[in-house]
Enzyme design. Structure first.
Site, PDB file in Angstrom:
ATOM      1  N   ASP A   2      23.497  48.074  52.828  1.00  0.00           N
ATOM      2  CA  ASP A   2      23.701  49.077  53.876  1.00  0.00           C
ATOM      3  C   ASP A   2      25.154  49.230  54.298  1.00  0.00           C
ATOM      4  O   ASP A   2      25.482  50.165  55.028  1.00  0.00           O
ATOM      5  CB  ASP A   2      22.855  48.718  55.105  1.00  0.00           C
ATOM      6  CG  ASP A   2      21.374  48.851  54.826  1.00  0.00           C
ATOM      7  OD1 ASP A   2      20.999  49.842  54.176  1.00  0.00           O
ATOM      8  OD2 ASP A   2      20.607  47.969  55.223  1.00  0.00           O
ATOM      9  N   HIS A  37      21.746  38.601  54.641  1.00  0.00           N
ATOM     10  CA  HIS A  37      20.508  38.936  53.947  1.00  0.00           C
ATOM     11  C   HIS A  37      19.642  37.692  53.837  1.00  0.00           C
ATOM     12  O   HIS A  37      20.170  36.592  53.678  1.00  0.00           O
ATOM     13  CB  HIS A  37      20.807  39.479  52.534  1.00  0.00           C
ATOM     14  CG  HIS A  37      19.666  40.234  51.949  1.00  0.00           C
ATOM     15  ND1 HIS A  37      18.627  39.612  51.297  1.00  0.00           N
ATOM     16  CD2 HIS A  37      19.382  41.562  51.965  1.00  0.00           C
ATOM     17  CE1 HIS A  37      17.756  40.528  50.915  1.00  0.00           C
ATOM     18  NE2 HIS A  37      18.183  41.720  51.316  1.00  0.00           N
ATOM     19  N   HIS A  48      16.236  46.014  58.936  1.00  0.00           N
ATOM     20  CA  HIS A  48      15.863  46.411  57.563  1.00  0.00           C
ATOM     21  C   HIS A  48      16.608  47.713  57.249  1.00  0.00           C
ATOM     22  O   HIS A  48      17.834  47.767  57.318  1.00  0.00           O
ATOM     23  CB  HIS A  48      14.346  46.536  57.529  1.00  0.00           C
ATOM     24  CG  HIS A  48      13.718  46.659  56.175  1.00  0.00           C
ATOM     25  ND1 HIS A  48      14.394  46.520  55.002  1.00  0.00           N
ATOM     26  CD2 HIS A  48      12.413  46.921  55.819  1.00  0.00           C
ATOM     27  CE1 HIS A  48      13.551  46.686  53.975  1.00  0.00           C
ATOM     28  NE2 HIS A  48      12.350  46.930  54.449  1.00  0.00           N
TER      29      HIS A  48
END
Ligand code: CMC
Length: 423
Positions: free
Chosen positions: A358, A300, A259
């Protein structure tokens, strides 16, 4: 029955269910009535399960679309700011100028934290991970706050939501200053939300380019529907616990590398790759089923297309590094080369694995002076807005404690054996 009828045939009998219509995206099969027939659903990882209704955020993972209250993330990132997005998520509408000013004022006025919290921070080990410090501080905040509140009281919830949005920059700045071994700083109410955060971290008034870059990062992290940390905040909040404890649970969930911890892991990975000539070896490792290594910042659960946040950050990365005179950063070049190679690779193409939020955020954060071990605290700073907005939305409804069921696979009843008689 409200919605299209559906039926499930099980053990010779028919159970009537219904399909609930979404305003956008997939409809859901309401299985809430199944329990009356003594059967549950089994869905580890919640891949096929909606646990709540929500009107905050919509993601179309196939098309790469992210909307907050109907507004496109691209527009919000370009035109808005974190406090306006917070207002939007909390209330459902963009504020007028006077509404925004009142909201902004109430947030800026609530940024200070009790002096005792600074003592808590100083008592933590100097080499503690910034997420451990942040998690401790957010939980400790509950010890200093008046926790008596009626969760059904909309005004009380709004007040606490404002407090949490206001104090999170102070807590994150404390975690960063503690890590750097520098004196802890206090908020400066004359500065704006994001500028004040950076001033607390850096110890001086930040450059406008740096403030803009951080603002965009915060907006892009503001909310992302029912991700692991938000679901943790909701599940924990469903017990009626105080919102500080619920947020602290969310911070813990965010920390993991699958995460929010992925932004720190991306930089570590890029440093380990070191040079473009090693990319193929890392891509091969990521595809090896016997190697736990994954390409960090890729893939994802919902996006099977380019994460729109990553697309914005990719462009932003260029702008920021150009303004800071570091556009030829080897790290950026390496990240771009890695992305290009992965997107051409059959393994990633077939599994629809694209860069996520990210992948590029760490390069910007590093360029503006945030150490990589503190990247996830910046994710938490952005996400506090989503956590409190989702917590607030949840409490608008009659509260039902979140309590998943299980498929029991353990032994049946057996007789207790006294210790001397055990083999
Ligand atoms: N590198 C290599 N293979 C991958 C990756 C990756 N980054 N991500 C998924 N896969 C493979 C996975 O091994 C599986 O392969 P197979 O079908 O052969 O078993 C397939 O793709 C499907 O993946 P999954 O594990 O079923 O997907 P998931 O939805 O359970 O996991 C994820 C999603 C984000 C945890 C995962 O893609 C991952 O671990 N990515 C790296 C960590 C990361 O960047 N996390 C940040 C997520 S975005 C920010 C946030 O919201 O927190």
């Amino acid at each position: 029955m409200n919605g299209e009828a559906a039926s499930l045939r099980i053990r010779g009998s028919e159970i009537e269910l219904c399909v609930r219509a979404a305003t956008l995206g997939q409809d859901v099969l309401d299985v809430g009535k199944l329990v009356a027939s003594d059967v549950f659903t089994f869905d580890p990882g919640f891949v096929s399960t909606a646990a709540c209704t929500s009107a905050l955020t919509y993601i179309d993972g196939d098309a790469g679309i992210l909307l907050h209250r109907g507004y496109r993330i691209e527009d919000l990132a370009a035109e808005s700011n974190q406090l306006e997005v917070a207002y939007l998520l909390l209330t459902g509408e963009l504020p007028t100028a006077s509404e925004f000013e009142a909201f902004r004022h109430s947030v800026l006025a609530a940024q200070a934290v009790p002096a005792g919290l600074y003592d808590v921070c100083r008592a933590l080990p100097a080499d503690a991970h910034p997420m451990a410090v942040l998690n401790t501080l957010s939980a400790a905040l509950a010890a200093f706050e008046d926790l008596a509140m009626d969760m059904a009281d909309e005004t009380a919830r709004r007040e606490v939501a404002i407090k949490l949005i206001a104090k999170m920059p102070t807590l994150v700045a404390m975690a960063l200053r503690h890590q750097a071994g520098k004196p802890l700083t206090e908020p400066e109410p004359n500065l704006d939300y994001t500028a004040n955060f950076l001033a607390m971290v850096l110890g001086n008034t930040p450059d406008a380019v740096v403030v803009d870059a951080m603002e965009r990062i915060l907006v892009l992290h503001a909310d992302h529907e029912q991700n692991a940390s938000t679901s943790t905040v909701r599940l924990s909040g469903s017990t009626g616990t105080n919102p500080y404890a619920a947020v602290s649970a969310g911070i813990g969930a965010l920390w993991g590398p699958s995460h929010g911890g992925a932004n720190e892991a991306v930089l570590a990975m890029l440093e380990e790759v070191g040079d473009a000539e090693h990319i193929d070896a890392f891509l091969a490792r990521a595809q090896d089923p016997d190697d736990p290594f994954k390409l960090m910042g890729f893939g994802h659960r919902i996006y099977k297309n380019y994460d729109p946040r990553a697309a914005i950050l990719r462009a932003s990365c260029h702008e920021v590094l150009e303004s800071l005179g570091t556009v030829n950063s080897p790290l950026l070049r390496l990240a771009q080369a890695l992305e290009k190679r992965a997107l051409e690779d059959d393994y990633f193409v077939r599994r629809k694995l694209f860069p996520n939020v990210d992948f590029y955020s760490g390069i910007i954060l590093r360029a503006i002076g945030i150490p990589s071990s503190a990247f996830t605290t910046i994710f938490a700073l952005g996400r506090i807005v989503g956590w409190v907005a989702q917590w607030n939305e949840m409490h608008r409804e009659t509260l039902k404690i979140g309590r998943p069921r299980q498929l029991y696979l353990g032994p049946g009843p057996r007789a207790f054996v006294a210790m001397p008689d055990r083999a």
